[in-house]
Motif scaffolding. Structure first.
Motif, PDB file in Angstrom:
ATOM      1  N   GLU A   1       4.110   6.868  -6.826  1.00 52.23           N
ATOM      2  CA  GLU A   1       3.187   6.905  -7.952  1.00 52.23           C
ATOM      3  C   GLU A   1       3.983   7.315  -9.181  1.00 52.23           C
ATOM      4  OE1 GLU A   1       0.136   9.644  -6.738  1.00 52.23           O
ATOM      5  OE2 GLU A   1      -0.974   8.085  -5.682  1.00 52.23           O
ATOM      6  N   ILE A   2       3.330   7.314 -10.320  1.00 51.27           N
ATOM      7  CA  ILE A   2       4.001   7.662 -11.571  1.00 51.27           C
ATOM      8  C   ILE A   2       4.654   9.035 -11.483  1.00 51.27           C
ATOM      9  CG2 ILE A   2       3.604   8.248 -14.002  1.00 51.27           C
ATOM     10  CD1 ILE A   2       1.480   6.023 -14.044  1.00 51.27           C
ATOM     11  N   ASP A   3       3.977   9.988 -10.855  1.00 55.85           N
ATOM     12  CA  ASP A   3       4.463  11.373 -10.881  1.00 55.85           C
ATOM     13  C   ASP A   3       4.682  12.001  -9.509  1.00 55.85           C
ATOM     14  OD1 ASP A   3       1.827  11.473 -10.158  1.00 55.85           O
ATOM     15  OD2 ASP A   3       1.315  13.132 -11.475  1.00 55.85           O
ATOM     16  N   ARG A   4       4.573  11.209  -8.424  1.00 53.25           N
ATOM     17  CA  ARG A   4       4.789  11.795  -7.103  1.00 53.25           C
ATOM     18  C   ARG A   4       5.082  10.703  -6.080  1.00 53.25           C
ATOM     19  NH1 ARG A   4      -0.972  13.446  -4.310  1.00 53.25           N
ATOM     20  NH2 ARG A   4      -1.923  11.404  -4.483  1.00 53.25           N
ATOM     21  N   THR A   5       5.583  11.152  -4.935  1.00 50.47           N
ATOM     22  CA  THR A   5       5.799  10.290  -3.784  1.00 50.47           C
ATOM     23  C   THR A   5       4.879  10.768  -2.677  1.00 50.47           C
ATOM     24  OG1 THR A   5       8.100   9.906  -4.385  1.00 50.47           O
ATOM     25  CG2 THR A   5       7.494   9.482  -2.093  1.00 50.47           C
ATOM     26  N   VAL A   6       4.196   9.814  -2.021  1.00 48.07           N
ATOM     27  CA  VAL A   6       3.250  10.132  -0.965  1.00 48.07           C
ATOM     28  C   VAL A   6       3.681   9.380   0.297  1.00 48.07           C
ATOM     29  CG1 VAL A   6       0.831   9.989  -0.257  1.00 48.07           C
ATOM     30  CG2 VAL A   6       1.393  10.380  -2.654  1.00 48.07           C
ATOM     31  N   TYR A   7       3.599  10.045   1.433  1.00 50.81           N
ATOM     32  CA  TYR A   7       3.900   9.429   2.724  1.00 50.81           C
ATOM     33  C   TYR A   7       2.570   9.214   3.440  1.00 50.81           C
ATOM     34  CZ  TYR A   7       8.418  11.142   1.327  1.00 50.81           C
ATOM     35  OH  TYR A   7       9.553  11.387   0.606  1.00 50.81           O
ATOM     36  N   VAL A   8       2.399   8.021   4.027  1.00 51.32           N
ATOM     37  CA  VAL A   8       1.089   7.657   4.562  1.00 51.32           C
ATOM     38  C   VAL A   8       1.215   7.196   6.017  1.00 51.32           C
ATOM     39  CG1 VAL A   8      -0.987   6.270   4.179  1.00 51.32           C
ATOM     40  CG2 VAL A   8       0.449   6.914   2.233  1.00 51.32           C
ATOM     41  N   LYS A   9       0.243   7.611   6.818  1.00 47.21           N
ATOM     42  CA  LYS A   9       0.200   7.266   8.238  1.00 47.21           C
ATOM     43  C   LYS A   9      -0.492   5.922   8.461  1.00 47.21           C
ATOM     44  CE  LYS A   9       0.246  12.067   9.735  1.00 47.21           C
ATOM     45  NZ  LYS A   9      -0.384  13.100  10.558  1.00 47.21           N
ATOM     46  N   GLN A  10      -0.324   5.014   7.534  1.00 41.86           N
ATOM     47  CA  GLN A  10      -0.798   3.635   7.636  1.00 41.86           C
ATOM     48  C   GLN A  10       0.366   2.740   7.232  1.00 41.86           C
ATOM     49  OE1 GLN A  10      -4.060   4.137   4.688  1.00 41.86           O
ATOM     50  NE2 GLN A  10      -5.307   3.004   6.153  1.00 41.86           N
ATOM     51  N   THR A  11       0.384   1.507   7.720  1.00 37.72           N
ATOM     52  CA  THR A  11       1.386   0.553   7.247  1.00 37.72           C
ATOM     53  C   THR A  11       1.001   0.103   5.841  1.00 37.72           C
ATOM     54  OG1 THR A  11       0.227  -1.402   8.069  1.00 37.72           O
ATOM     55  CG2 THR A  11       1.748  -0.292   9.619  1.00 37.72           C
ATOM     56  N   PRO A  12       1.948  -0.439   5.073  1.00 32.70           N
ATOM     57  CA  PRO A  12       1.586  -0.957   3.749  1.00 32.70           C
ATOM     58  C   PRO A  12       0.441  -1.976   3.800  1.00 32.70           C
ATOM     59  CG  PRO A  12       3.948  -0.757   3.903  1.00 32.70           C
ATOM     60  CD  PRO A  12       3.410  -0.465   5.280  1.00 32.70           C
ATOM     61  N   PHE A  13       0.472  -2.870   4.797  1.00 29.04           N
ATOM     62  CA  PHE A  13      -0.576  -3.892   4.881  1.00 29.04           C
ATOM     63  C   PHE A  13      -1.928  -3.264   5.220  1.00 29.04           C
ATOM     64  CE2 PHE A  13      -1.864  -8.214   6.853  1.00 29.04           C
ATOM     65  CZ  PHE A  13      -2.399  -8.639   5.655  1.00 29.04           C
ATOM     66  N   GLU A  14      -1.948  -2.243   6.068  1.00 28.97           N
ATOM     67  CA  GLU A  14      -3.203  -1.542   6.358  1.00 28.97           C
ATOM     68  C   GLU A  14      -3.751  -0.876   5.099  1.00 28.97           C
ATOM     69  OE1 GLU A  14      -2.481  -0.285  11.046  1.00 28.97           O
ATOM     70  OE2 GLU A  14      -1.823   1.068   9.465  1.00 28.97           O
ATOM     71  N   ILE A  15      -2.868  -0.304   4.299  1.00 32.72           N
ATOM     72  CA  ILE A  15      -3.287   0.322   3.034  1.00 32.72           C
ATOM     73  C   ILE A  15      -3.909  -0.724   2.115  1.00 32.72           C
ATOM     74  CG2 ILE A  15      -2.481   1.464   0.919  1.00 32.72           C
ATOM     75  CD1 ILE A  15      -0.280   2.792   2.698  1.00 32.72           C
ATOM     76  N   ILE A  16      -3.238  -1.863   1.974  1.00 34.05           N
ATOM     77  CA  ILE A  16      -3.738  -2.924   1.109  1.00 34.05           C
ATOM     78  C   ILE A  16      -5.096  -3.422   1.595  1.00 34.05           C
ATOM     79  CG2 ILE A  16      -3.344  -5.332   0.374  1.00 34.05           C
ATOM     80  CD1 ILE A  16      -1.631  -3.230  -1.155  1.00 34.05           C
ATOM     81  N   LYS A  17      -5.211  -3.696   2.890  1.00 32.32           N
ATOM     82  CA  LYS A  17      -6.478  -4.222   3.425  1.00 32.32           C
ATOM     83  C   LYS A  17      -7.620  -3.232   3.225  1.00 32.32           C
ATOM     84  CE  LYS A  17      -4.837  -5.633   7.497  1.00 32.32           C
ATOM     85  NZ  LYS A  17      -4.750  -6.305   8.816  1.00 32.32           N
ATOM     86  N   GLU A  18      -7.384  -1.959   3.451  1.00 36.64           N
ATOM     87  CA  GLU A  18      -8.444  -0.967   3.257  1.00 36.64           C
ATOM     88  C   GLU A  18      -8.824  -0.846   1.786  1.00 36.64           C
ATOM     89  OE1 GLU A  18      -9.627   3.608   4.329  1.00 36.64           O
ATOM     90  OE2 GLU A  18      -7.965   2.673   5.370  1.00 36.64           O
ATOM     91  N   ASN A  19      -7.836  -0.894   0.904  1.00 35.08           N
ATOM     92  CA  ASN A  19      -8.118  -0.801  -0.530  1.00 35.08           C
ATOM     93  C   ASN A  19      -8.841  -2.037  -1.057  1.00 35.08           C
ATOM     94  OD1 ASN A  19      -6.955   1.665  -2.203  1.00 35.08           O
ATOM     95  ND2 ASN A  19      -5.741   1.405  -0.340  1.00 35.08           N
ATOM     96  N   LEU A  20      -8.584  -3.181  -0.463  1.00 28.89           N
ATOM     97  CA  LEU A  20      -9.338  -4.379  -0.837  1.00 28.89           C
ATOM     98  C   LEU A  20     -10.813  -4.203  -0.497  1.00 28.89           C
ATOM     99  CD1 LEU A  20      -6.813  -7.151   0.206  1.00 28.89           C
ATOM    100  CD2 LEU A  20      -7.653  -6.725  -2.107  1.00 28.89           C
ATOM    101  N   LEU A  21     -11.088  -3.632   0.658  1.00 28.16           N
ATOM    102  CA  LEU A  21     -12.481  -3.363   1.028  1.00 28.16           C
ATOM    103  C   LEU A  21     -13.126  -2.404   0.033  1.00 28.16           C
ATOM    104  CD1 LEU A  21     -12.194  -3.055   4.898  1.00 28.16           C
ATOM    105  CD2 LEU A  21     -13.404  -4.829   3.622  1.00 28.16           C
ATOM    106  N   ILE A  22     -12.408  -1.373  -0.341  1.00 25.23           N
ATOM    107  CA  ILE A  22     -12.924  -0.420  -1.336  1.00 25.23           C
ATOM    108  C   ILE A  22     -13.184  -1.136  -2.658  1.00 25.23           C
ATOM    109  CG2 ILE A  22     -12.308   1.607  -2.743  1.00 25.23           C
ATOM    110  CD1 ILE A  22     -10.737   2.584  -0.195  1.00 25.23           C
TER     111      ILE A  22
END
Length: 163
Positions: free
Chosen positions: A33-54
């Motif tokens: 992100e602009i001001d931080r780094t975040v580590y996520v227990k989802q794959t990039p594609f899982e993140i994208i698919k969930e955010n598309l639903l949102i």
């Protein structure tokens, strides 16, 4: 820049610059992100698919709509949340492990990397950070243009539902 936050899920925002895959024990994606780094227990594609639903649709619905409206078929940029002007494009086929998702609003410029066997491009973001990628500048610039076309198609659809 703040470091080290691990999340189970990630909601893209107007500060999201890039989502990158990583092979780690505790997480599968690194989000800059602009001001931080975040580590996520989802794959990039899982993140994208969930955010598309949102953002109002699912991946396959967005994919069909973009193909119908613009004729694009491969490595489609995605309107993650058009109401909030959040758009991203993949560097590879989304199902490939090494696919990164780049959020177009934050790109300042792309520069070729010479004399390096691993990386072909450096993506410079508006906050003066940079990320190296094995994707050529030509491919990245093509993806930026495709993203712009998707954005314009979405803006032309305001008031209608784009599935």
């Amino acid at each position: 820049m703040k470091e080290g936050i691990i999340l189970n899920k990630y909601i893209a925002s107007d500060t999201t610059m890039i989502i990158m895959p990583i092979k780690a024990i505790e997480y599968y994606a690194v989000v800059r992100e602009i001001d931080r780094t975040v580590y996520v227990k989802q794959t990039p594609f899982e993140i994208i698919k969930e955010n598309l639903l949102i953002g109002g649709s699912d991946y396959n619905g967005r994919r069909r709509s973009i193909t119908y409206k613009l004729g694009m078929q491969k490595k489609l940029p995605m309107p993650i949340n058009p109401a909030r002007n959040i758009y991203a494009f993949p560097t590879h086929a989304p199902s490939q492990f090494h696919c990164q998702w780049i959020f177009t609003e934050h790109i300042d410029h792309i520069h070729p990397v010479k004399h390096n066997k691993k990386y072909k491009s450096a993506i410079f973001f508006k906050n003066n950070e940079k990320v190296f990628t094995e994707v050529s500048p030509y491919i990245l610039e093509t993806q930026i243009i495709k993203s712009w076309k998707v954005r314009k198609a979405m803006e032309g659809s305001r008031g209608t539902v784009l599935l």
